[in-house]
Each structure stands twice: as C-alpha cells, then as structure tokens.
Write a protein that holds these residues in place. Structure first.
Motif, short mmCIF file in Angstrom:
data_model
loop_
_atom_site.label_atom_id
_atom_site.label_comp_id
_atom_site.label_asym_id
_atom_site.label_seq_id
_atom_site.Cartn_x
_atom_site.Cartn_y
_atom_site.Cartn_z
N SER A 59 18.55 13.90 67.10
CA SER A 59 17.72 15.11 67.03
C SER A 59 18.58 16.36 67.13
O SER A 59 18.29 17.38 66.54
N ALA A 60 19.69 16.25 67.85
CA ALA A 60 20.53 17.43 68.01
C ALA A 60 21.25 17.77 66.72
O ALA A 60 21.57 18.92 66.48
N GLN A 61 21.49 16.77 65.89
CA GLN A 61 22.25 17.04 64.68
C GLN A 61 21.38 17.50 63.52
O GLN A 61 21.88 17.90 62.49
N ARG A 62 20.07 17.42 63.71
CA ARG A 62 19.16 17.82 62.65
C ARG A 62 19.40 19.27 62.25
O ARG A 62 19.65 20.12 63.10
N ARG A 63 19.32 19.53 60.97
CA ARG A 63 19.54 20.91 60.52
C ARG A 63 18.24 21.69 60.57
O ARG A 63 17.18 21.18 60.25
N ALA A 64 18.37 22.95 60.96
CA ALA A 64 17.17 23.77 61.11
C ALA A 64 16.62 24.15 59.75
O ALA A 64 17.39 24.37 58.81
N ALA A 114 23.78 29.41 65.99
CA ALA A 114 22.65 29.57 66.92
C ALA A 114 23.15 30.07 68.27
O ALA A 114 22.51 30.90 68.93
N ALA A 115 24.32 29.59 68.68
CA ALA A 115 24.87 30.03 69.96
C ALA A 115 25.17 31.53 69.94
O ALA A 115 24.90 32.24 70.91
N TRP A 116 25.66 32.01 68.82
CA TRP A 116 25.95 33.46 68.73
C TRP A 116 24.69 34.28 68.64
O TRP A 116 24.60 35.39 69.19
N ARG A 163 16.88 23.47 70.09
CA ARG A 163 16.63 22.25 69.34
C ARG A 163 17.59 22.01 68.17
O ARG A 163 17.75 20.89 67.72
N TYR A 164 18.19 23.07 67.66
CA TYR A 164 19.10 22.89 66.52
C TYR A 164 20.43 23.54 66.88
O TYR A 164 20.81 24.57 66.32
#
Lengths: 332, 545
Positions: free
Chosen positions: B27-32, B379-381, B373-374
């Motif tokens: 689930s963590a690797q799923r692309r948004a 996303a971190a930035w 979730r993604y």
C-alpha cells in the motif's frame, strides 16, 4: 459519505462571492495612530464634510512598509503616522505628493518635511519617565549622556526596537555624529539598560516598580493616569538641547497615487483645524502644532522645551544607519 | 508528519506490523492518483507566494542584509531561540500529555469541564496572556493590590517560558487526547491485568503508541514558539523574531528582514527533521475497532495529586488571565467607562475564523492523504512547506501578500476572500497535523479491502479514507478556527478596510493602556471560543465505526 465532501466547495463559493466596490465621495486613510484615539476625530470629519473615510489602522512602521510594497497600486489616499521616521520612509520611496504651501504654512517648518511631502499634526516630546518613589527630578541628568555612567547601571529602560527610539537614535546621529552615537549605544548596552518592546511597556514597568526610569515619549503617562488613576510615575523633560529632548511630530501626507487628492487635502486641513488641534491637546495630551491651540496646562509649553534644531526630514535617511548602530551595539 | 505506514515496527509498538508486513508495504508503494496531486498543488499556491517573495528578496538582498545576517548577535539570538523553543516544547509536551492522560484514563469528577478549561488557553492571544501576567505579578501588581503581599515580577526567560508553555500546551493536549481516545485499549488492559502499575502501563504501553500525536503536537508548539514575537518581547526575552521585527520597524530597506525570515525557515526545517526522527519508523494503527477503556480508580493521595495538577494548570492558564481581565473591566466600569461592545468585531472574528477553518479542512484532505498514504519525496516536501509557512512570522507572510495582491489581485486585494485564504494557509499545518495523526491510526487494510473489492482509487479515498480521518480533520478545523480567532499581524495588513475582529480590538485598546476596554473583547473572545471548543471536545466521542 458524499455529504462529507460537500464542504470542499465552500472555498469556491467564497471566491465567487468576493467583490470590491468603490464609493464616490470616500477616501482611504492608513492610520498608524490608534483607533481608540483617532476614531472620534474621523467621525467629526465625516459629519462635517460628508466625505466617508475608510480607515486601515495598524502600526506606523508596518503601514509604511505596506505602502512601499503596494507601490503605485496603493489603495491609500492619506498616510497618518505616529512618527517622522515612518513618514520619511514613504517620502524616501517617492510615494507622497507634495503638499500645498497653504497647508504647510499652518505648521512651524521644523515640524514638517522640508520638501513638503508630509506635515506635522501633533507633537510628542521625548522625556524620561521615572518612579517618584525611587527618584526625584533633580537626580535626573540634563541629557542622555549621563545614562551610560555606572551609577545608572540597570536603572534606565529603553525600547531599542521601537520606531520612536530609532528616530531618536537617527536624530542623535545627525546631531552628534555616528561615532559618538555608537559609543553612547555601547555604553547603554554595557550598562545593561533593560530593554522593552515599546514606550507603553516602559511606562507600565516604571509605574509598577519594575525599573526606575525610562526613555519614552511624554504622552503615554497621561493614558496610564487615565486608566490607572493614581500613578507613581512622572515625566521629566530633559533640558540639554540634545536628541533626548527632541519634539517629534505625528504627521500626515497625501499619496502621489491617490486620485482623490481634493478630499484628501480637506482631511489634512481638518487635522490642522482648531477643533482637531484642541482634540489632540485635551484627549491625547499631545502638543498641538497649528491653529494657535495651547497644550494641556499640565505640560510645559512647547516653546519652553529646549529642543535641538534639526531637519526632521533627514531622520528617515538616517533610519537604516540608526538600526545598524543599535544592532552593532548589541541592543537588538 | 511525513512518516506513514509500511515500515516494520522497530520498537515493538504494534504487533500487527510483524505479522503482515507484505500487504502494508504494497500500500505504501501505490502511486497517488493524478487528481490528488493537482488538488494538493492548488492548495500549495497561496503557500508558495510568500516563499517565492522571500526568495526574490534574498536574491536582491543588500549588503546591509548580509551584515545583519552574519553579525555575532544574530547567531547568538538563533541559539537563544532554539534553546528557548526546546524548553517550551518539553514543558508543553509534559503538561499536554499529562493532562490528556489524567482526564481520559482516571475516574475523576468534572472531566468534561476540566477538559474544556485545560484546552482553553489556546484561544487566548499569547500577548494578552503576557500582559495579564505582567499586570498580575510584580511589587505593585494586581495580586499585591488585593492581598497587600507583593510577588516578584516574572519577566525574561522565566516569564516568556511560562507564558509560551501555557499558550501552546493545548496543541499537545488536544492532539494527544484525540489519539488516546482512538487507541486500542486491549494492550493497556493486558498490562494492567498482568499487574503493571498505572505509571508503568503509561510509560511502556501508552506513551510509545502516542508518539505520532505527541510529535505532531510538539511540532506545532515548537514552530509557534519560534515565530512568536508579542509575548516574548513583552516578557523582555530576546528572541530571534525580535531582530526581524526590529528590521521592519527600523529600516526602509526591507531585504534584511527577508533574509532573517529565511534563517527562521532553516531553523524550522531543523525542527521538522527532529520531529521526523522522534516519531520513529513504527506504525500505530490497530485492526480492532476501539472501545472505551475502563478508567482507573484512584483514591487518597493520588486522587488529590491528580486534582491538584489539573487545578494548577487551569488556574495558571485560565484563572489568572480571566481574573486579571475581570479586574481591568471592573476597574473601568467603576470609573464610569462605557464599554462599547462592537458586534462587528464579533461577526468579523467568527466569519473569518469559520471560513479559514473550512478552507483549511478542505486543503488538508489532499495534503494529508498524499503524505500519509502515498509517501514519496515530493509528498514529504509538500508536507514540509505547509509547516514552513506556519513557522514564518505573520508579518512577513502578510507583506508578501500585500506586494503580490496590490500588483496582481485587483479587487481581490484587501478582500475577505484573500484574508480567509491567508488565514487557512498560515494555519494549514494544524489541520494536516491533526488529520495526519488520525490517519496514521487508521489501518490501511481497510482501504486495501475496498480496492480489493473493486473500488477505484478515487472512490476508496472518498468513501473510506476521508470518513475514517474525519474526526482528526474536525479537530484540525477546530484548531484553525480557534487560532484564527486570535490572529493579529496578517489581519491588520490584509483585512478589508473597516473589517474588524476581536483580536484587533484587544490590540488597539491594550496598546494605548485602555486595559478596561481591552478586557471586554478579550473575555468575549474566550467565551465565544469556548463554545466550539466544548462542541469539539464533547461531540467527538470515541470513533464509533
């Protein structure tokens, strides 16, 4: 579940609802003077002239920065500020129109911009506020130079980040030169002068026994008296003809970008009228600068204050240097 | 907040992780989905304006700016501010976590009243708190007037530390409290059943599970403290913001202030890094629906100590300021002052705050889902930039919007809409923080299941993810509402001309010693803010899924 996402559309509705309208006979004033003191005066003007005044109240320095950021698109017609430094900043930015000689002629030239960008409206004297339970007036020196002596260590408060203190430092640079000013500031730092964010905080601290004395503008004490009744703090007017006994005006100017300069000049005329000047004398305890109105009797008359001869228009150009020196002395 | 799920629990926090790592990792690797990125980018636009403005100013920086930056004093103030922020964050975290645990895990009476009162200092502007402390203490302070016994003045580091701690611990309290409610109680029950003392259960079982909430709350505390100017300057503690404000007041050249604001951003990035480290790589969700935990019955000395702690917090954070404000008001009324209630200020505060809260909630949805979730570098930035804006002094953001608005926004400049969007941007971190802490506690298997049953990415988000993070989102919205109620610097510069708020009334009166006139709007601000606070705390009961 769908209903929960409906709120996502609220911002869109808000954007759609936004609008901005302009009234015909209406001027916008950016006022660095507080609403509590000035709003009644503005109401009088609106009643007398039928001109609607929209006022944006704020801090003088921040409003000056706002006008500079807005540039030619500034919605302001008039800038009414607490101190000559904020006015000077806008003048330096070239954003003031030149006032009529008729307007400038109503006020002694030493309280206005020499190029006519702004006019002084009411005066505030720099004073030493002191705790009468700890000190008497004759224990206070004649000018600011003695406050760097060891006997004053930790006893005299200043507000080094405040516009009025910085204007005083700018004046000192013009009067005594940079090296002497820096030396004095270093002396104050070495003497561990307690620092406060603004004049009113110093007056409150002196009155509540936290510190013995402080360098401030004269009129905050009167507000304190009105609010607290009995106070133990008192004002001392320095007599040494130095920057610390300067009378600095609050003043106003018309923006060059204003397309309502007629209504704007009527507003400035009103500020210099006998009614408005009497209001400053009795309600804010400032020195009236026009219309021959006398100051409150509890104040020494304006012409008896030994104030140095200084072109206030030059304060703004020294402001950045003043801030540099205050920082260099370690007071920021 | 950029740590999500998908890592093995490395501190034994959640046994689930050890059992089924494979599914979680997928689930963590799923692309948004792309629309989520578009929504998040749109949200980011108002945040980019002040950052771009600062960037441009730094590029055009004058020699004076670099001189200010590289002076020894600036360095000294950076260190002072960081030490101060650390001290406030630790004390706020201790009080916030302690109070949340006491009110949720013990069988004390008046729990709901305590909860509201303990959260209430959040709505008191920190400069008002500072003013009331200054007026209360001291040899001729209010306390001395009433009792004849003069207390020493509280100023400097001590005064600033107390006031900022009281102003900010509610961030930790509210976020931790809502996390504590959602915890699966079975671990705590098992520990108790095995004979562990309440303290040991708390320390070894409860506390580790609360780490993301404590970190999210502490982050808000640290960034708020870093950017505060009003309270620290009144308390005469020399902090870094002092130089920034001094540059605005004392200079026509505005580049030094911009360069210094960038330094503040760098400090904020350090704080964000520290938060990420402290949160660890564990995961915090449970597969079981949570249910109420039997409260501990405490008696005797322990009960007295628990009440004592709560009463002390309430007295300092609410009792003292309310008593001082009331004294100001009474003194004014006795003198014959007329207290002129400006209802325009009340509606201004409420509509502005409500609009800000709704916009922030809407904006928090894509940002939170992307960052939790993604997980990705982008996303971190995205997440970091939201926090960075929260840490810039409001005056800097406001002047950036002034510059941008006057040139490009036409009639929208000085409009309610722009003001509301700026509020939401300034405080977005509070909404994403609270929503993110909630989403981290949601088991991603629920979303996996929905997808496995053939739901599209979009409908999974809409029908599973958003409803499950809803309570965190509401907490975040309430935080934004309550902090917007007290916002001042951006309001002063960006409000529509004539738009009034209670915070503006308090500032404009207290600034000129009209304490009696300041007291009425300050007390009203408290009373009005207490209503949404009460609703938020009493309606958001256990997550009844």
């Amino acid at each position: 579940m769908r209903g929960r996402l409906a709120f996502l559309f609220i911002p869109l509705a808000l954007i759609a609802a936004a609008c901005g309208g302009d009234d015909g006979d209406s001027i916008t004033v950016y006022s660095g003077r507080s609403e509590e003191l000035i709003a009644p005066l503005i109401e009088q003007f609106a009643e007398a002239t039928g001109i609607n005044v929209e006022v944006r109240y704020g801090d003088s320095g921040e409003l000056a920065a706002t006008i500079l950021e807005e540039g030619a698109n500034s919605p302001a017609d008039v800038f009414f500020a607490q101190d000559p430094a904020s006015l000077g900043a806008v003048a330096e930015g070239g954003q003031f129109a030149t006032l009529d000689d008729r307007v400038l002629g109503q006020v002694s030239a030493r309280f206005s911009d020499s190029a006519g960008a702004w006019v002084g409206v009411s005066g505030r004297a720099r004073v030493v506020v002191f705790d009468t339970t700890e000190l008497t007036a004759d224990e206070l020196p004649i000018d600011e130079s003695a406050f760097t002596n060891p006997e004053w260590r930790g006893r005299i408060a200043i507000a080094p980040t405040n516009g009025s203190f910085l204007a005083f430092v700018a004046a000192k640079i013009l009067l005594d030169g940079e090296p002497a000013t820096l030396e004095w500031l270093r002396g104050m730092a070495a003497n561990e002068a307690p620092t406060y964010p603004k004049n009113s905080a110093i007056v409150a601290a002196v009155d509540s026994g936290e510190v013995e004395a402080g360098l401030v503008n004269h009129y905050y004490l009167f507000r304190r008296i009105a609010e607290e009744g009995d106070v133990v703090a008192a004002n001392h007017f320095l007599s040494g003809d130095s920057a610390a006994s300067l009378v600095m005006p609050a003043g106003a100017g018309i923006l060059a970008s204003s397309d309502k300069s007629d209504a704007a000049s009527r507003f400035i005329d009103f500020l210099l009228s006998a009614d408005a000047q009497a209001y400053f004398a009795t309600e804010t305890y400032e020195y009236p600068l026009a219309a021959g109105v006398d100051a409150d009797p509890s104040l020494p008359p304006l012409d008896t204050i030994e104030t140095p001869n200084l072109d206030l228009s030059r304060l703004a150009e020294m402001l950045d240097r003043a801030t540099d020196l205050v920082a260099e002395a370690g007071l920021l | 907040m950029s740590l999500g799920v998908g890592q093995l629990g490395d501190r034994g926090v959640s046994p689930e992780a050890l059992r089924e790592p494979a599914i979680v990792a997928r689930s963590a690797q799923r692309r948004a989905p792309r629309w989520l990125w578009i929504a998040a980018a749109a949200v980011l636009v108002p945040a980019v304006v002040p950052l771009a403005f600062l960037g441009a100013r730094v590029l055009g920086a004058t020699d004076a700016a670099w001189q200010v930056l590289f002076s020894g004093r600036t360095f000294e103030l950076v260190l002072r501010s960081m030490a101060f922020t650390t001290a406030v964050t630790i004390s706020a975290a201790v009080i916030g976590v302690g109070a949340a645990w006491l009110t949720l895990r013990l069988d004390l009476a008046w729990r709901r009243t305590f909860t509201v009162l303990i959260a209430l200092p959040l709505v008191i502007p920190s400069y008002v708190l500072a003013l009331t402390f200054l007026s209360f203490f001291g040899p001729r302070g209010l306390f001395a007037d009433v009792t004849g016994f003069g207390l020493p003045s509280i100023t400097g580091f001590l005064g600033a530390w107390i006031v900022l701690t009281l102003s900010t611990y509610p961030y930790v309290f509210l976020i931790v409290r809502s996390a504590l409610r959602r915890l699966d109680p079975s671990l705590e029950e098992a520990a108790r059943g095995l004979g562990a003392s309440p303290w040991r259960t708390f320390r070894t079982i409860t506390l580790p599970q609360l780490r993301p909430a404590i970190a999210a709350g502490s982050l808000l505390v640290a960034l708020y403290t870093l950017s505060d100017f009003g309270a620290v300057s009144l308390m005469r503690f020399d902090a870094f913001t002092r130089v920034i404000y001094a540059q605005y007041a004392g200079r026509i050249d505005r580049t030094p202030a911009a360069v210094l604001a960038v330094v503040l951003i760098l400090i904020a990035l350090v704080v964000l890094w520290a938060e990420q480290r402290s949160r660890g790589r564990a995961q915090y969700f449970s597969r079981r629906p949570s249910r109420a935990l039997r409260r501990l019955v405490v008696t005797g000395r322990q009960r007295v100590a628990a009440y004592g702690a709560l009463v002390t917090i309430v007295l300092a954070g609410v009792g003292l300021p309310v008593a001082t404000l009331t004294a100001w008001l009474i003194r004014g009324l006795a003198r014959g002052d007329t207290i002129d209630m400006r209802w325009g200020a009340v509606t201004g505060s409420v509509t502005g705050s409500l609009a800000a809260a709704l916009i922030a909630m809407a904006a928090a949805v894509p940002v939170t889902i992307l960052t939790v979730r993604y997980r990705s570098r982008a996303a971190a930035w995205l997440d970091r930039s939201v926090y960075v804006v929260f840490s810039i002094p409001h005056i800097t953001v406001a002047l950036a919007v002034v510059f941008f608005g006057a040139q490009y926004l036409g009639p929208l400049y000085q409009s309610f809409t722009v003001l509301a969007i700026v509020y939401a941007t300034l405080f977005l971190a509070q909404a994403t923080g609270a929503a993110g802490a909630a989403l981290l506690q949601v088991n991603p298997h629920l979303e996996e299941a929905a997808r496995g049953l053939g739901r599209s990415e979009r409908s999974t988000i809409r029908e599973i993810t958003v409803p499950l993070m809803w309570r965190g989102l509401l907490t975040g919205g309430a935080l934004v509402f309550l902090t917007t109620m007290k916002e001042l610097p951006a309001t002063l510069l960006l409000r529509p001309t004539g738009f009034d708020t209670m915070a503006v009334r308090i500032w404009s009166t207290a600034n000129e010693f009209f304490y009696a006139r300041a007291a009425a709007p300050a007390l009203l601000l408290l009373a009005i803010s207490a209503i949404p606070m009460y609703l938020m705390l009493s309606r958001l009961r256990d997550p009844g899924t």
